[in-house]
Design an enzyme around this catalytic site. Sequence first.
Site, mmCIF file in Angstrom:
data_model
loop_
_atom_site.group_PDB
_atom_site.id
_atom_site.type_symbol
_atom_site.label_atom_id
_atom_site.label_comp_id
_atom_site.label_asym_id
_atom_site.label_seq_id
_atom_site.Cartn_x
_atom_site.Cartn_y
_atom_site.Cartn_z
ATOM 1 N N ASP A 101 0.601 -1.411 0.375
ATOM 2 C CA ASP A 101 0.118 0.084 -0.882
ATOM 3 C C ASP A 101 1.170 1.742 0.241
ATOM 4 O OD1 ASP A 101 -2.061 -1.553 0.564
ATOM 5 O OD2 ASP A 101 -2.436 -1.428 2.115
HETATM 6 N N1 URA Z 1 -1.270 -6.228 3.711
HETATM 7 C C1 URA Z 1 -1.572 -4.813 4.444
HETATM 8 O O1 URA Z 1 -2.776 -5.008 4.879
HETATM 9 N N2 URA Z 1 -1.266 -3.861 3.427
HETATM 10 C C2 URA Z 1 0.470 -4.034 2.208
HETATM 11 O O2 URA Z 1 0.876 -3.107 2.274
HETATM 12 C C3 URA Z 1 0.338 -5.160 2.740
HETATM 13 C C4 URA Z 1 -0.144 -6.114 2.586
#
Ligand code: URA
Length: 230
Positions: A101
């Site tokens: 993310d």
């Molecule tokens: N899980 C998440 O919620 N976000 C990420 O960036 C990676 C794994």
Amino acid sequence: MRLDKYLCQNTHLTRSIAKKAIASGQVFVNTQCIKNSAIKIKEQDDITYLGKTITSLSRRYLMLNKPPHYICSTQNELYPSVLTLIEVQSVQALRIVGRLDVDTTGLVLITDDGQWSHRVTSPKKECYKTYQVDLAEDINSDAIQHFKQGILLKNEDHVTLPATLVIKERKKVLLSIQEGRYHQVKRMFTAIGNHVKALHRVRIGSIILDTQLKEGEWRYLTPEEISSIN
Ligand code: URA
């Protein structure tokens, strides 16, 4: 390797444009104009396209310490792509292995080897990804068993694959998962009534984020790191 394959692996040309370039006489193999895309070339052959030698970009494998406010996409969108941090030749040929993310930091693998990338991301390969998680609420040790058994995420109909939770402090844990569902880590903690405040990936399989890399820095993987993905 076929001439057209060599061209599209080592330039920005797509396979069909490479074929057209060859057919129209723009490609030479050792000073000889070759119009047959299917011809097999050898490692020592000199290939030129529009008068320029095309050097082989052999497969590349990198690790990046992703900063926040960069996206794991090949295109810039609201935020810049992590590829803007990688100053190498033909960066367009590189692909990001899985996604973090925009606010998640840490280990990102980048390569132009699609099969290797698939071995990292396919849940069938059981390649665990480990995250350092800062939580809003104290963690209850029941979560260890809960995550091991698998949990049902909101709007999904099958439980998560077994995950390993290690409690470091009341609000700091390490979570290892073998899938990459959408916002998976955040949703797993939401499912048990907690909330992720910060997420940092430290490990993929046996590849550990190099602590020498500051945020935004990258390095090539070692041969051992590359071959550890199998
Ligand atoms: N899980 C998440 O919620 N976000 C990420 O960036 C990676 C794994």
